[in-house]
Design a protein around this motif. Structure first.
Motif, PDB file in Angstrom:
ATOM      1  N   ILE A  27       5.035 -15.966   2.183  1.00 29.77           N
ATOM      2  CA  ILE A  27       4.430 -14.786   3.287  1.00 29.77           C
ATOM      3  C   ILE A  27       2.977 -14.559   1.890  1.00 29.77           C
ATOM      4  O   ILE A  27       3.253 -14.482   1.241  1.00 29.77           O
ATOM      5  CB  ILE A  27       5.261 -13.816   2.863  1.00 29.77           C
ATOM      6  CG1 ILE A  27       6.439 -14.040   3.617  1.00 29.77           C
ATOM      7  CG2 ILE A  27       5.188 -12.504   3.026  1.00 29.77           C
ATOM      8  CD1 ILE A  27       7.898 -13.088   3.838  1.00 29.77           C
ATOM      9  N   ARG A  34       5.677 -20.830   8.163  1.00 27.73           N
ATOM     10  CA  ARG A  34       7.250 -21.507   7.590  1.00 27.73           C
ATOM     11  C   ARG A  34       6.571 -23.478   7.240  1.00 27.73           C
ATOM     12  O   ARG A  34       5.585 -23.566   7.671  1.00 27.73           O
ATOM     13  CB  ARG A  34       8.370 -22.117   8.428  1.00 27.73           C
ATOM     14  CG  ARG A  34       8.297 -20.770   8.894  1.00 27.73           C
ATOM     15  CD  ARG A  34       9.567 -19.481   7.997  1.00 27.73           C
ATOM     16  NE  ARG A  34      10.132 -19.151   8.631  1.00 27.73           N
ATOM     17  CZ  ARG A  34      10.445 -18.132   7.573  1.00 27.73           C
ATOM     18  NH1 ARG A  34      11.576 -18.567   7.686  1.00 27.73           N
ATOM     19  NH2 ARG A  34      10.642 -17.029   8.458  1.00 27.73           N
ATOM     20  N   THR A  50       1.694 -15.434   7.354  1.00 25.97           N
ATOM     21  CA  THR A  50       3.173 -15.626   7.173  1.00 25.97           C
ATOM     22  C   THR A  50       3.639 -17.409   8.043  1.00 25.97           C
ATOM     23  O   THR A  50       2.446 -17.808   8.949  1.00 25.97           O
ATOM     24  CB  THR A  50       4.786 -15.088   7.434  1.00 25.97           C
ATOM     25  OG1 THR A  50       4.610 -15.508   8.787  1.00 25.97           O
ATOM     26  CG2 THR A  50       4.320 -13.430   6.712  1.00 25.97           C
ATOM     27  N   VAL A  58       6.135 -27.340   6.986  1.00 27.37           N
ATOM     28  CA  VAL A  58       7.198 -28.510   8.389  1.00 27.37           C
ATOM     29  C   VAL A  58       6.722 -29.742   6.962  1.00 27.37           C
ATOM     30  O   VAL A  58       5.696 -29.922   7.352  1.00 27.37           O
ATOM     31  CB  VAL A  58       6.835 -28.403   9.002  1.00 27.37           C
ATOM     32  CG1 VAL A  58       7.510 -29.726  10.083  1.00 27.37           C
ATOM     33  CG2 VAL A  58       6.990 -27.364  10.028  1.00 27.37           C
ATOM     34  N   THR A  64      11.290 -32.156   8.759  1.00 30.09           N
ATOM     35  CA  THR A  64      12.300 -30.816   7.162  1.00 30.09           C
ATOM     36  C   THR A  64      11.734 -30.075   7.341  1.00 30.09           C
ATOM     37  O   THR A  64      10.504 -29.858   7.749  1.00 30.09           O
ATOM     38  CB  THR A  64      12.475 -31.541   5.533  1.00 30.09           C
ATOM     39  OG1 THR A  64      13.045 -32.880   5.625  1.00 30.09           O
ATOM     40  CG2 THR A  64      12.786 -30.799   4.986  1.00 30.09           C
ATOM     41  N   VAL A  65      12.177 -28.920   7.614  1.00 31.06           N
ATOM     42  CA  VAL A  65      12.062 -27.423   7.136  1.00 31.06           C
ATOM     43  C   VAL A  65      11.890 -26.616   6.128  1.00 31.06           C
ATOM     44  O   VAL A  65      13.434 -26.253   5.567  1.00 31.06           O
ATOM     45  CB  VAL A  65      11.803 -26.382   8.828  1.00 31.06           C
ATOM     46  CG1 VAL A  65      11.202 -25.392   9.182  1.00 31.06           C
ATOM     47  CG2 VAL A  65      11.000 -27.069   9.914  1.00 31.06           C
ATOM     48  N   VAL A  66      11.653 -26.328   5.608  1.00 35.54           N
ATOM     49  CA  VAL A  66      11.755 -24.854   4.532  1.00 35.54           C
ATOM     50  C   VAL A  66      11.939 -23.769   4.717  1.00 35.54           C
ATOM     51  O   VAL A  66      11.304 -23.252   5.689  1.00 35.54           O
ATOM     52  CB  VAL A  66      10.593 -25.005   3.203  1.00 35.54           C
ATOM     53  CG1 VAL A  66      10.846 -23.980   2.365  1.00 35.54           C
ATOM     54  CG2 VAL A  66      10.423 -26.473   3.035  1.00 35.54           C
ATOM     55  N   LYS A  67      13.465 -23.304   4.370  1.00 39.32           N
ATOM     56  CA  LYS A  67      13.992 -22.105   4.867  1.00 39.32           C
ATOM     57  C   LYS A  67      12.801 -21.122   5.122  1.00 39.32           C
ATOM     58  O   LYS A  67      13.178 -20.031   6.026  1.00 39.32           O
ATOM     59  CB  LYS A  67      15.829 -22.198   4.787  1.00 39.32           C
ATOM     60  CG  LYS A  67      16.314 -21.214   5.751  1.00 39.32           C
ATOM     61  CD  LYS A  67      17.873 -21.408   5.203  1.00 39.32           C
ATOM     62  CE  LYS A  67      18.116 -19.947   6.019  1.00 39.32           C
ATOM     63  NZ  LYS A  67      19.562 -20.327   5.030  1.00 39.32           N
ATOM     64  N   LYS A  68      12.645 -21.121   3.825  1.00 35.97           N
ATOM     65  CA  LYS A  68      12.197 -19.394   3.040  1.00 35.97           C
ATOM     66  C   LYS A  68      10.246 -19.246   3.618  1.00 35.97           C
ATOM     67  O   LYS A  68       9.981 -20.320   3.447  1.00 35.97           O
ATOM     68  CB  LYS A  68      12.332 -19.343   1.858  1.00 35.97           C
ATOM     69  CG  LYS A  68      11.840 -18.214   0.961  1.00 35.97           C
ATOM     70  CD  LYS A  68      12.343 -18.282  -0.931  1.00 35.97           C
ATOM     71  CE  LYS A  68      11.615 -17.271  -1.379  1.00 35.97           C
ATOM     72  NZ  LYS A  68      12.086 -16.060  -0.451  1.00 35.97           N
ATOM     73  N   ALA A  69      10.132 -18.193   4.595  1.00 32.89           N
ATOM     74  CA  ALA A  69       8.667 -18.268   4.418  1.00 32.89           C
ATOM     75  C   ALA A  69       7.967 -18.098   3.357  1.00 32.89           C
ATOM     76  O   ALA A  69       8.037 -17.517   2.208  1.00 32.89           O
ATOM     77  CB  ALA A  69       8.686 -16.679   5.489  1.00 32.89           C
TER      78      ALA A  69
END
Lengths: 105, 105
Positions: free
Chosen positions: A15, A24, A22, A26, A8-13
């Motif tokens: 930062i 993402r 920055t 996982v 699953t990857v979280v869409k929002k970075a």
């Protein structure tokens, strides 16, 4: 391993430092977490909650680990471990591609 | 959708403009692809192979789409579409978090 499957990857970075660092997030099937990130040249300090294993995939940087007096130099690829609940400093020389694993103890 | 589930993530970053534009590739079960990226302030030009739908999750930027004479201004959130096999220009004002979908036609 060149890619992570069934994750699953979280869409929002995530930062930090006005975007100079920055990442993402996982999340794996077993609930463990990694971040895939990029750090641009600059000096940064970060704190850990969990133990972190930082795999450098590309880049040139220096790292000051907690309690250390000498900076560790990495150029191209490398790895270092930061204990839980500690702080470490980074001096990034070129754009650095990393994979950080968070390890519950 | 705040996260992508059951996907494959390529571990290595895509790095452009000395790291001022970076992304990670996410591959879905149906074979389609998105990139999750960050662009830092600066002016950039990119070319497309496939049609691209660029969802801006956060950031302030201007976009010059192919054939357009007026720049599109986005602040905070927005979306634009770039045709296949074309070029577009970006004038990034603040760190910009995006999700780019690649659409086969």
């Amino acid at each position: 391993m060149s890619q992570f499957e069934n994750v699953t990857v979280v869409k929002k970075a995530n930062i930090y430092y006005e975007g100079k660092v920055t990442s993402r997030t996982v999340i794996f099937a077993d609930g463990t977490k990694k971040t895939l990130g990029v750090m641009l040249p600059g000096e940064y300090e970060f704190g850990t909650d969990l133990k972190e294993v930082m795999e450098i995939q590309a880049g040139e940087l220096k790292v000051l680990l907690p309690g250390a007096t000498d900076w560790l130099h990495i150029n191209g690829a490398g790895e270092f471990t930061v204990p839980a609940n500690s702080k470490f400093k980074l001096d990034i020389k070129t754009a650095t591609d990393y994979c950080c694993s968070y390890i519950a103890e």
